[in-house]
Design a protein around this motif. Structure first.
Motif, short mmCIF file in Angstrom:
data_model
loop_
_atom_site.label_atom_id
_atom_site.label_comp_id
_atom_site.label_asym_id
_atom_site.label_seq_id
_atom_site.Cartn_x
_atom_site.Cartn_y
_atom_site.Cartn_z
N GLU A 225 0.82 -1.21 0.00
CA GLU A 225 0.00 0.00 0.00
C GLU A 225 0.86 1.26 0.00
OE1 GLU A 225 -2.64 -0.17 3.28
OE2 GLU A 225 -3.82 -1.86 2.49
N THR A 226 2.05 1.17 0.53
CA THR A 226 2.93 2.34 0.61
C THR A 226 3.96 2.39 -0.50
OG1 THR A 226 4.41 1.12 2.10
CG2 THR A 226 2.67 2.46 3.11
N SER A 227 4.15 1.30 -1.22
CA SER A 227 5.16 1.29 -2.28
C SER A 227 4.71 0.40 -3.44
CB SER A 227 6.50 0.79 -1.74
OG SER A 227 7.45 0.69 -2.78
N THR A 228 4.69 0.99 -4.62
CA THR A 228 4.34 0.22 -5.82
C THR A 228 5.59 -0.25 -6.56
OG1 THR A 228 4.28 2.25 -7.15
CG2 THR A 228 2.20 1.53 -6.12
N MET A 229 6.76 -0.07 -5.96
CA MET A 229 8.02 -0.40 -6.62
C MET A 229 8.78 -1.53 -5.93
SD MET A 229 7.95 1.81 -9.07
CE MET A 229 9.59 1.94 -9.73
N ARG A 230 8.11 -2.24 -5.00
CA ARG A 230 8.84 -3.24 -4.22
C ARG A 230 9.00 -4.54 -4.97
NH1 ARG A 230 7.35 -6.05 1.57
NH2 ARG A 230 6.01 -7.26 0.16
N HIS A 232 10.50 -8.67 -4.44
CA HIS A 232 10.88 -9.74 -3.51
C HIS A 232 11.76 -10.72 -4.28
CE1 HIS A 232 9.48 -12.79 -0.20
NE2 HIS A 232 10.80 -12.76 -0.36
N LEU A 233 13.06 -10.77 -3.95
CA LEU A 233 14.01 -11.61 -4.65
C LEU A 233 14.29 -12.89 -3.88
CD1 LEU A 233 16.68 -8.91 -5.71
CD2 LEU A 233 14.46 -9.42 -6.76
N TYR A 234 14.33 -14.02 -4.59
CA TYR A 234 14.72 -15.30 -4.01
C TYR A 234 16.09 -15.66 -4.59
CZ TYR A 234 9.92 -15.85 -2.35
OH TYR A 234 8.72 -15.68 -1.69
N MET A 235 17.06 -15.87 -3.67
CA MET A 235 18.43 -16.12 -4.10
C MET A 235 18.70 -17.63 -4.16
SD MET A 235 19.02 -12.93 -4.32
CE MET A 235 20.74 -12.94 -4.81
N ASN A 236 19.66 -18.00 -4.99
CA ASN A 236 20.01 -19.41 -5.12
C ASN A 236 20.60 -20.00 -3.84
OD1 ASN A 236 19.21 -19.73 -7.84
ND2 ASN A 236 21.13 -18.81 -8.57
N ASP A 237 21.15 -19.16 -2.95
CA ASP A 237 21.74 -19.66 -1.70
C ASP A 237 20.72 -19.80 -0.58
OD1 ASP A 237 21.23 -17.04 -1.05
OD2 ASP A 237 23.33 -16.45 -0.86
N GLY A 238 19.43 -19.51 -0.85
CA GLY A 238 18.38 -19.67 0.15
C GLY A 238 17.97 -18.38 0.82
N ASN A 239 18.73 -17.33 0.70
CA ASN A 239 18.35 -16.05 1.28
C ASN A 239 17.30 -15.36 0.41
OD1 ASN A 239 20.21 -16.16 3.49
ND2 ASN A 239 21.86 -15.55 2.10
N GLN A 240 16.63 -14.35 0.99
CA GLN A 240 15.64 -13.56 0.27
C GLN A 240 15.94 -12.08 0.47
OE1 GLN A 240 11.56 -14.77 1.14
NE2 GLN A 240 12.21 -16.89 1.51
N VAL A 241 15.52 -11.25 -0.48
CA VAL A 241 15.83 -9.82 -0.44
C VAL A 241 14.57 -9.02 -0.77
CG1 VAL A 241 17.23 -7.95 -1.42
CG2 VAL A 241 18.22 -10.24 -1.15
N LEU A 242 14.31 -7.97 0.02
CA LEU A 242 13.28 -7.00 -0.28
C LEU A 242 13.98 -5.72 -0.75
CD1 LEU A 242 10.83 -7.48 2.74
CD2 LEU A 242 10.56 -8.33 0.40
N ILE A 243 13.59 -5.21 -1.88
CA ILE A 243 14.29 -4.06 -2.46
C ILE A 243 13.35 -3.32 -3.41
CG2 ILE A 243 15.21 -5.33 -4.45
CD1 ILE A 243 17.85 -3.77 -4.06
N LEU A 244 13.60 -2.04 -3.60
CA LEU A 244 12.81 -1.24 -4.54
C LEU A 244 13.45 -1.28 -5.93
CD1 LEU A 244 12.04 1.88 -2.30
CD2 LEU A 244 10.68 -0.19 -2.62
N ILE A 245 12.61 -1.24 -6.95
CA ILE A 245 13.10 -1.38 -8.33
C ILE A 245 14.23 -0.41 -8.66
CG2 ILE A 245 12.45 -1.16 -10.77
CD1 ILE A 245 9.70 -2.27 -10.05
N PRO A 246 14.12 0.90 -8.36
CA PRO A 246 15.20 1.83 -8.75
C PRO A 246 16.53 1.58 -8.06
CG PRO A 246 13.16 3.02 -8.24
CD PRO A 246 12.99 1.61 -7.75
#
Length: 280
Positions: A225-230, A232-246
């Protein structure tokens, strides 16, 4: 009483002096020139006028003959099969892009080479405009066919569409028809409903070093609701990342250093600053 000497009488009475002979000769010459009719003077100029007229006629005739010969040669050439493209070939692209390039070019079998050459720049520009996956195109000619040499943008991922996938180029263009399996070690894009979001994400991913780009398994478009640019990345090593497109091209460069310090599989939040927490 003395009698005056009249010139005629003087000349009749004795021989002419040299001066009188010269005067008589000069008078005779002047009298003869006065007696020449106008048409005789014009006749003397006629040879020069005729020569000029002949040269002009010869020049005009040469120009006309040359013009009609060129027209005849061109007409004969356009009637021959070699003046038309019997085949359109696209090189350096897969079958999916090839079909789209041929349609975008508007060139058909039997098209005149002359017309294709006349609109060559416009055809090349139209292909690049209509097909985002095409980075560069050059139109060439070989015996009986038109050859389109195409350079496409580099693939950076797959777009998921249910059970099928399409290859995504580094500018967001689509490089392939639907595929049922994945062969390359590049990330899969999920939930991208709008072309602008897909394009922006693809451009960001393309700027990453290959070792980081290949470390990403999946990229999910996950707006809030607060960000239309988010993302969610899934990494091959099992970790995950939340990040904005820019921020992808800049912040993901720090991922190897951050992941190297983690002892457990974690969620790394790079939206504001950088922190992580263990995945449950």
């Amino acid at each position: 009483m003395k009698l005056g000497r009249h010139p005629k009488t003087f000349r009749a009475q004795g021989p002419l002096t040299p001066w009188e002979k010269a005067q008589k000769k000069r008078a005779k010459k002047v009298r003869k020139q006065r007696e020449i009719p106008l048409f005789k003077k014009l006749r003397r100029k006629m040879p020069k006028t005729n020569n000029v007229r002949k040269r002009r006629l010869h020049k005009n005739a040469t120009i006309l003959v040359t013009f009609f010969v060129v027209i005849a040669v061109l007409a004969f050439y356009f009637c021959l099969p070699i003046s038309r493209a019997n085949k359109i070939q696209v090189r350096h692209a897969n079958s999916y892009v090839q079909a789209k390039v041929i349609r975008a070019s508007g060139i058909t079998s039997g098209e005149s080479f002359f017309l294709v050459r006349l609109h060559q720049r416009a055809i090349e520009q139209k292909i690049k405009t209509d097909i985002r996956a095409v980075q560069h195109v050059s139109l060439n000619y070989q015996a009986g066919k038109v050859v389109l040499d195409v350079k496409t943008h580099q693939p950076v991922g797959y777009q998921s569409d249910g059970d099928t996938y399409r290859v995504i180029a580094d500018n967001g263009g689509i490089l392939s028809q639907p595929l049922t399996d994945i062969k390359d070690n590049i990330p899969v894009f999920f939930n991208f409903k709008q072309a602008t979001q897909l394009q922006a994400t693809a451009q960001q991913i393309a700027q990453l070093p290959p070792r980081i780009r290949n470390a990403i398994s999946e990229i999910h478009y996950a707006p809030t609701e607060t960000s239309t640019m988010r993302l969610h990345l899934y990494m091959n090593d099992g970790n995950q990342v939340l990040i904005l497109i820019p921020d992808v091209s800049q912040k993901m460069k720090y991922y190897p250093g951050i992941a190297g310090k983690l002892k457990e599989k974690s969620m790394i939040d790079l939206q504001v600053g950088a922190y992580s927490y263990t995945l449950k």
